[in-house]
Structure formats: structure tokens, C-alpha cells
Design an enzyme around this catalytic site. Structure first.
Site, PDB file in Angstrom:
ATOM      1  N   HIS A  24     -29.730 -72.795 -32.839  1.00 26.85           N
ATOM      2  CA  HIS A  24     -31.105 -73.291 -32.945  1.00 26.85           C
ATOM      3  C   HIS A  24     -31.946 -72.388 -33.855  1.00 26.85           C
ATOM      4  O   HIS A  24     -31.935 -71.166 -33.692  1.00 26.85           O
ATOM      5  CB  HIS A  24     -31.727 -73.354 -31.536  1.00 26.85           C
ATOM      6  CG  HIS A  24     -33.169 -73.751 -31.537  1.00 26.85           C
ATOM      7  ND1 HIS A  24     -34.095 -73.165 -30.691  1.00 26.85           N
ATOM      8  CD2 HIS A  24     -33.855 -74.663 -32.277  1.00 26.85           C
ATOM      9  CE1 HIS A  24     -35.286 -73.721 -30.909  1.00 26.85           C
ATOM     10  NE2 HIS A  24     -35.163 -74.620 -31.849  1.00 26.85           N
TER      11      HIS A  24
HETATM   12 CA    CA Z   1     -29.464 -75.339 -36.372  1.00 24.76          CA
END
Ligand code: CA
Ligand code: VJV
Ligand code: ZN
Length: 406
Positions: free
Chosen positions: A201
Site C-alpha cells: 500500500h
Molecule cells: Ca500499491
């Protein structure tokens, strides 16, 4: 030799400084700057330098880095080395930045989440300052090429360090060159879209712009339990419900696509093209920044996806086809030979060149010969696909696309 030509009607610039290659995070640390040596050899071996303007990067200045980062943190990064770490830690202005204690971590952490323990995610190593300010300088030079209309696509494979926070290193990232680039872009572009195909992320970039409606962040990443230990896949954020800071004008200007392990090319293409396409339609960006982390490839040492180089490259082509100013950055990528092949292929795509299939095999130096030691990653040139125990079901993915219109 391979019929490399300049692209018709647009310009590409490539930003790099070979000094970043000599750095070592530690003996068995997964982040290996020499993957950039492999990438450079492959790019030059294919003759792609003739298709673009190449620039030797210079270090970013402390002042440039302070455009996002805490001034104490910037001074610390500029001065720290394994020899000076302990003394710097004792200085009151740095000691006051002690990191929050992470319960899972056995290593001692100093201020700013930095550490001299070899097992740390963000170790202090020799030449570290040089490395950090150089990859940042390369990203800022690439950004400048775009904002001054001297390039249409600018590339820095040594950048893309998306986890760094304002006053904290995180996940192998110390200076967030992406945030610094986007802050600079906002001087000239009304809206910037950030897309992140690293398997992790892009939390640092999302956090920096969570109140900013002129920057839309879109990250595709592995999300959920890491294995049966109950730990979450790093950094543990980026759920579907995470859409920017609620109650601020930035709400709905962050989008996250949490993905289970084992996703294949067809499934990734479906998610990526529908969601990225719809996002561009709705947000109408003036420029795009693409973080091309290669740890989303199958066979990556840390990643858990099954994406081939071809599909990874199609993610680049898809945003390139929008015809907007485009910044291509590196990021993760822990099976070095595949990182080099992916980023070389993507340099070719950026410059509208097609590389024959057999070239990479001939040109990539065998890593163990190159480093003078075995690296223990198994067979040299295996098939890219690594099938995971948890095969990813289409039904696990569909609801994410359906949700887009809400
Ligand atoms: Ca990513
Ligand atoms: O999972 C974590 C955090 C821990 C605490 C720290 N220990 C070292 C590992 C577990 C919970 N960190 C991740 C960080 C991934 C960063 C990805 C960066 C990017 O690709 O997104 C962008 C460049 C993690 N996964 C694996 C490791 N750390 C790891 C770190 C090591 C290691 C082996 C694995 C550090 C040192 C050594 N081995 C010697
Ligand atoms: Zn990553």
C-alpha cells in the site's frame, strides 16, 4: 543494433546516478540497490539510451527535502552514518523524535524509526545520506523536465519510495521522493493522479495528500493476513473503506484496491483497467505519477502476486495512452533479475520500442557472477509465474469494481 528509435512526437527523459548502486542495506536485507545496476546494464545493452535524453542525477538539497519532511528529520538524514548514529541520537532535538514502539519488533529502534540493527526495515548504513538525497534528486530532476515541458515522460527507477512519512522512515523508505515530486507538480498542474502498482500500500503518499482534493491517490496492493501468524501484510493499511480523510475536502480523493494473494494477469488487468480508467474519467488529472514497484511480479521474494512482466508493462502503457505528462518511478522489487527485466521492458514501452524476447536472457549478468556470490534465489531464469496456495477467486475481486460508482 536492436533497431531502437526515438519515439515519434514526444520526448522521454531518463534520470539516474550510478552511485546509488554501491549501497548496501545489510547483508541479507531484501532491498538491494544493485538491482539498479542490472536495470542500467539491460537498458544500455538494448540501446534504449538512444531513444531518450539521459541525465546524470545530482543530490537534492536539504531545502528541497524540507518541502515535505520535518526539518529535524532532514538534518538527521543528512548527517547520519553508522559511526555518528549513537551520538546524534543523544542530541535533544533528535531524541525527542523517538518512534512509537511497535510490539512485533525485536530490534531496537532509534529516533525517526531508524536503527543500526541489521534486522531493521530501515537500517542506518554507510553512504546512506548520499543514496537518499541522490534518488530524491533524480525524481526532482525528472519532475522538472515535465513541469517545464521539456519531456512528456520522465523516468527514475531509483525512486518511488512510497512509505516514508514526514518525520519517520518506514518500510525501506526514508525520503518520500513521490510526495516531494507531487508537491512540486502542484505549482503548475491543477490536478495530479498518483497510481501505485507496488504490491504494498502506498500509505506515505496517501497520508500526505489525505486532505488535498487536487491529488488523487490510487493504490493496488496485497491486503489481509500475511500468513497463519496473524500478522497483516505490510503496512496493514489500505482497506477498501479507506477513501481519504473523512470530513475534509480530501475525502474521496484516495482510492484503495486491497487484493488477496495469487492474483493473475487476467484478474489484475480487469481490476486495473476498469478502476484506473474510471478514476481518470472522473478526476480528469493534468498529470500522472506511476509508482512501478516490481514486487507485484510473480516470483518476488516479498510479494504474493502472480503478475507477469507483460501485464506489469501493460499497466504502464495504459496510463501512457492517456497522453498526459507522465512520471515513471521504481519502488519495491526483490527478485533482482525480474526487476531489471520489468523496468527495462517498461523503458522500451515508454519510448515506443519493442524488445525481442531473447534479449534479456543474453544481457542480464547472472547475479551471482556479478556479485561474486550466490544469492540463493533458486533457479536462474524460472518461469515468472509463482502459483500461490491461495488462488485468487474472481468473486473476491468483482465487488471492488462495482463499488466505484458510489
Ligand atoms: Ca500499491
Ligand atoms: O513487515 C514488516 C514489519 C516487520 C518489522 C520489521 N521486521 C524486520 C520485519 C517485520 C513488521 N516490514 C516489511 C516492509 C516491507 C517494505 C516494502 C517496501 C516497498 O516495496 O513497498 C517500497 C520500496 C517487510 N517485509 C519483509 C521485511 N520487511 C524484511 C526486512 C528485513 C529482512 C527480511 C524481511 C530486514 C533486514 C533483514 N531481513 C536482514
Ligand atoms: Zn513494495
Amino acid at each position: 543494433e536492436y533497431g531502437i528509435t526515438r519515439p515519434a512526437g514526444y520526448k522521454v527523459s531518463f534520470h539516474y546516478n550510478s552511485q546509488v548502486e554501491d549501497m548496501h542495506f545489510g547483508k541479507t536485507h531484501p532491498m538491494k540497490p544493485w538491482r539498479l545496476t542490472l536495470t542500467k546494464h539491460l537498458v544500455l545493452g538494448c540501446g534504449l539510451q538512444y531513444a531518450m535524453d539521459t541525465f546524470e542525477a545530482v543530490s537534492a538539497t536539504k531545502e528541497q527535502v524540507r518541502a515535505f519532511h520535518d526539518p529535524d528529520y532532514v538534518d538527521f538524514l543528512a548527517e547520519v552514518s553508522p559511526g555518528t548514529f549513537e551520538e546524534l541520537c543523544k542530541m535533544p532535538r533528535f531524541a525527542s523524535h523517538a518512534p512509537p514502539k511497535h510490539d512485533y519488533d525485536a530490534v531496537d529502534l532509534g529516533p525517526f524509526n531508524l536503527s543500526t540493527s541489521p534486522g531493521a526495515d530501515c537500517p542506518v548504513f554507510d553512504g546512506m545520506s548520499k543514496y537518499l538525497f541522490l534518488y530524491t534528486g533524480a525524481t526532482l530532476a525528472a519532475t522538472n523536465q515535465l513541469t517545464t515541458n521539456q519531456s512528456d515522460i520522465a523516468i527514475n527507477w531509483s525512486g518511488g519510495l512510497h512509505h516514508a512519512h514526514r518525520a519517520e522512515a518506514s518500510g525501506f523508505c526514508y525520503i518520500n521522493d513521490i510526495v516531494l515530486s507531487i508537491v512540486d507538480m502542484l505549482r503548475v498542474y491543477p490536478r495530479v493522479l498518483y497510481v501505485d502498482i507496488d504490491v504494498h500500500h502506498g500509505d506515505g503518499v496517501e497520508e500526505a495528500f489525505q486532505r488535498q482534493p487536487r491529488v488523487m491517490t490510487l493504490s493496488y496492493h496485497r491486503y489481509g493476513p500475511y500468513d497463519d501468524t496473524g500478522h497483516k501484510f505490510f503496512p496493514g493499511t489500505g482497506d477498501l473503506t479507506d477513501v481519504g480523510l473523512k470530513g475534509t475536502v480530501g475525502e474521496h480523493f484516495a482510492l484503495n484496491v486491497p487484493i488477496p494473494s495469487g492474483i493473475d494477469d487476467r484478474q489484475y488487468k480487469y481490476l486495473y483497467e476498469s478502476i484506473t480508467g474510471r478514476t481518470i474519467e472522473a478526476f480528469k488529472p493534468s498529470a500522472i505519477v506511476l509508482q512501478c514497484g516490481a514486487d507485484s511480479l510473480g516470483g518476488d521474494r516479498l510479494g504474493q502476486f502472480n503478475i507477469n512482466i507483460k501485464q506489469h508493462g501493460e499497466c504502464v502503457s495504459f496510463v501512457k495512452n492517456m497522453g498526459l505528462p507522465l512520471l515513471l518511478l521504481g519502488g519495491g522489487g526483490y527478485t533482482a533479475r525480474n526487476v531489471a527485466r520489468a523496468w527495462c521492458h517498461e523503458t522500451a514501452l515508454a519510448t515506443d520500442n519493442v524488445l525481442p524476447d531473447n534479449i534479456p536472457m543474453d544481457l542480464v549478468p547472472r547475479p551471482e557472477a556479478f556479485m561474486g556470490r550466490a544469492h540463493g534465489e533458486g533457479k536462474m531464469y524460472p518461469a515468472f509465474n509463482r502459483l500461490h496456495v491461495n488462488d485468487c477467486k474472481d468473486s473476491d475481486l468483482e465487488y471492488m469494481v462495482k463499488r466505484l460508482d458510489n
